[in-house]
Every structure is written in C-alpha cells, then in structure tokens.
Motif scaffolding. Structure first.
Motif, mmCIF file in Angstrom:
data_model
loop_
_atom_site.group_PDB
_atom_site.id
_atom_site.type_symbol
_atom_site.label_atom_id
_atom_site.label_comp_id
_atom_site.label_asym_id
_atom_site.label_seq_id
_atom_site.Cartn_x
_atom_site.Cartn_y
_atom_site.Cartn_z
ATOM 1 N N GLY A 33 0.814 -1.234 -0.137
ATOM 2 C CA GLY A 33 0.164 0.117 0.126
ATOM 3 C C GLY A 33 0.858 1.132 -0.085
ATOM 4 N N LEU A 34 0.250 2.442 -0.512
ATOM 5 C CA LEU A 34 1.244 3.587 -0.553
ATOM 6 C C LEU A 34 0.105 4.576 -0.147
ATOM 7 N N LEU A 35 0.683 5.613 0.649
ATOM 8 C CA LEU A 35 -0.001 6.894 1.138
ATOM 9 C C LEU A 35 -0.528 7.831 -0.003
ATOM 10 N N ALA A 36 -1.653 8.294 0.230
ATOM 11 C CA ALA A 36 -2.127 9.285 -0.803
ATOM 12 C C ALA A 36 -1.316 10.440 -0.848
ATOM 13 N N GLY A 37 -0.928 10.884 -2.110
ATOM 14 C CA GLY A 37 -0.216 12.190 -2.350
ATOM 15 C C GLY A 37 -0.956 13.398 -2.436
ATOM 16 N N ARG A 92 -2.549 1.262 5.256
ATOM 17 C CA ARG A 92 -1.945 0.703 4.088
ATOM 18 C C ARG A 92 -0.334 0.991 4.085
ATOM 19 N N GLY A 93 -0.072 2.304 4.305
ATOM 20 C CA GLY A 93 1.541 2.877 4.382
ATOM 21 C C GLY A 93 2.378 2.213 5.252
ATOM 22 N N LEU A 94 1.666 1.803 6.568
ATOM 23 C CA LEU A 94 2.209 1.176 7.444
ATOM 24 C C LEU A 94 2.458 -0.176 7.372
ATOM 25 N N ILE A 95 1.634 -0.782 6.718
ATOM 26 C CA ILE A 95 1.761 -2.245 6.412
ATOM 27 C C ILE A 95 2.872 -2.259 5.281
ATOM 28 N N ALA A 96 3.041 -1.455 4.207
ATOM 29 C CA ALA A 96 3.869 -1.383 3.427
ATOM 30 C C ALA A 96 5.241 -1.157 4.079
ATOM 31 N N ASP A 148 -6.625 -7.394 1.943
ATOM 32 C CA ASP A 148 -7.690 -7.840 1.353
ATOM 33 C C ASP A 148 -8.896 -6.733 1.879
ATOM 34 N N ALA A 149 -8.692 -6.506 3.061
ATOM 35 C CA ALA A 149 -9.674 -5.505 3.850
ATOM 36 C C ALA A 149 -9.174 -4.620 4.912
ATOM 37 N N ILE A 150 -9.463 -3.469 5.036
ATOM 38 C CA ILE A 150 -9.293 -2.572 6.169
ATOM 39 C C ILE A 150 -10.490 -1.930 6.770
ATOM 40 N N GLY A 162 -1.599 9.375 18.244
ATOM 41 C CA GLY A 162 -1.453 9.891 16.815
ATOM 42 C C GLY A 162 -0.599 8.723 15.809
ATOM 43 N N ASP A 163 -0.402 7.332 16.354
ATOM 44 C CA ASP A 163 0.064 6.598 15.685
ATOM 45 C C ASP A 163 -0.454 5.221 15.744
ATOM 46 N N TRP A 164 -0.832 4.635 14.554
ATOM 47 C CA TRP A 164 -1.401 3.361 14.814
ATOM 48 C C TRP A 164 -0.370 2.098 15.067
ATOM 49 N N GLN A 165 -1.027 1.329 15.748
ATOM 50 C CA GLN A 165 -0.161 0.390 16.255
ATOM 51 C C GLN A 165 -0.909 -1.080 16.260
ATOM 52 N N VAL A 166 -0.309 -2.102 15.984
ATOM 53 C CA VAL A 166 -0.953 -3.410 16.018
ATOM 54 C C VAL A 166 -0.895 -4.173 17.658
ATOM 55 N N THR A 167 -2.167 -4.192 17.963
ATOM 56 C CA THR A 167 -2.414 -4.574 18.909
ATOM 57 C C THR A 167 -2.688 -6.134 19.533
ATOM 58 N N ALA A 168 -3.185 -6.785 18.411
ATOM 59 C CA ALA A 168 -3.484 -8.140 18.334
ATOM 60 C C ALA A 168 -3.525 -8.837 17.107
ATOM 61 N N ALA A 169 -3.248 -10.168 17.026
ATOM 62 C CA ALA A 169 -3.202 -10.795 15.450
ATOM 63 C C ALA A 169 -3.826 -12.115 15.855
ATOM 64 N N ALA A 170 -4.453 -12.710 14.557
ATOM 65 C CA ALA A 170 -4.865 -14.110 14.377
ATOM 66 C C ALA A 170 -4.477 -14.306 13.038
ATOM 67 N N TRP A 171 -3.816 -15.692 13.043
ATOM 68 C CA TRP A 171 -3.704 -16.340 11.559
ATOM 69 C C TRP A 171 -4.041 -17.570 11.525
ATOM 70 N N ARG A 172 -4.203 -17.936 10.201
ATOM 71 C CA ARG A 172 -4.082 -19.422 9.637
ATOM 72 C C ARG A 172 -3.679 -19.448 8.365
ATOM 73 N N GLN A 173 -3.642 -20.733 8.029
ATOM 74 C CA GLN A 173 -3.077 -21.237 6.742
ATOM 75 C C GLN A 173 -4.122 -20.605 5.590
#
Length: 159
Positions: A15-19, A31-35, A89-91, A135-146
């Motif tokens: 993802g890219l931040l909008a300019g 999206r930018g943080l993910i990138a 896939d989704a935010i 002012g900052d987005w941080q990941v606080t939890a995660a779940a995963w599967r194949q």
C-alpha cells in the motif's frame, strides 16, 4: 511458530499513502504502515518491524512483543533472504480502532503474482487489530491461519 512469522511478516505489507498534499485517511495510513513493515521484514530489520507492534500486544496464542522479537531474530538468522507477497484484503476503521485482513506469502526467493504458483511459499491469512495511540497506529492483536494461494491472488473472496 510459522504463523507467528506470518504475523510479523504480515505486518510488512502493501500500500501507498495518498499524495497531492491531501491529509491521508486512516485506511491510507494503515496501508502505508503495512508497506513499511513489509520493507522492514524484507530488510530483515527486527527493530523496524517491531516498531509497529504495541507494547501490550497479545496474539491468539498468548505471544507478547518480546516473543515476537525473539522469533524474528531467529527467523532472520535462519533465512538470509526473506521475500514477501502481500495482498491487503480489507481494512476497517472505526474512530481509534481498526482491523485489517491480509494474505501473505513468504519465500526465500523473490515472489510475485506471476510466479506465486510455481514457488514454494507458505501462505497465511492474517487478521490484525490496530489502535490509534498518541497519533500513531499500532498492532495490538493478531490471529492467523493457513490460506490458499488463490486467496493471496484474490481469486477467491476472503473468508
């Protein structure tokens, strides 16, 4: 522990931040943080990947930030080359909380949509919880599967 790697590397996505001087939306910021996290993981930079993880992070298996940091260190020592292919896939954003669903493939050699079916790569679905703090987005939890490679390439709707 493979899922933990996917979670950490999944933080490292597209993802890219909008300019054009416009204030980016929360979705664009995430999206930018993910990138940025994707680049940090491919650079094998544990500290830069961990910068996206909240101090009170907990995943579905009880892992804390230090567990993730140690796992990343081991992963980066074991693999001299880390390549990711990520599809956001989704935010979904609601004020100061957000969630994202990502599909991530990790391989030891460059991977892209054209060669994704030919390479050996683990594919995971990651569901990340985000919070806006000071002012900052941080990941606080995660779940995963194949997941299936078709999920990664967008051929099948998200589950």
């Amino acid at each position: 522990m493979r899922g933990m790697a996917a979670t950490l590397l999944g933080l490292s996505l597209a993802g890219l931040l909008a300019g054009c001087g416009a204030e980016p939306t929360p979705e664009e910021v995430i999206r930018g943080l993910i990138a940025e996290a994707e680049q940090a993981a491919e650079a094998r930079d544990t500290g830069d990947v961990m910068a996206f993880v909240a101090p009170d992070y907990r995943d579905e298996r009880g892992h804390r930030p230090e567990d993730l940091r140690n796992y990343l260190r081991g992963l980066f020592l074991r693999y001299q080359s880390v390549h990711l292919l990520v599809r956001v896939d989704a935010i979904r954003v609601q004020e100061t909380e957000a969630s994202s669903t990502l599909f991530v493939a990790m391989a030891a050699q460059p991977i892209n949509e054209a060669n994704a079916f030919m390479l050996r790569a683990d594919v995971h679905r990651l569901d990340l919880a985000w919070q806006l703090r000071d002012g900052d987005w941080q990941v606080t939890a995660a779940a995963w599967r194949q997941a299936a490679r078709e999920d990664l390439l967008g051929a099948v709707p998200a589950h």
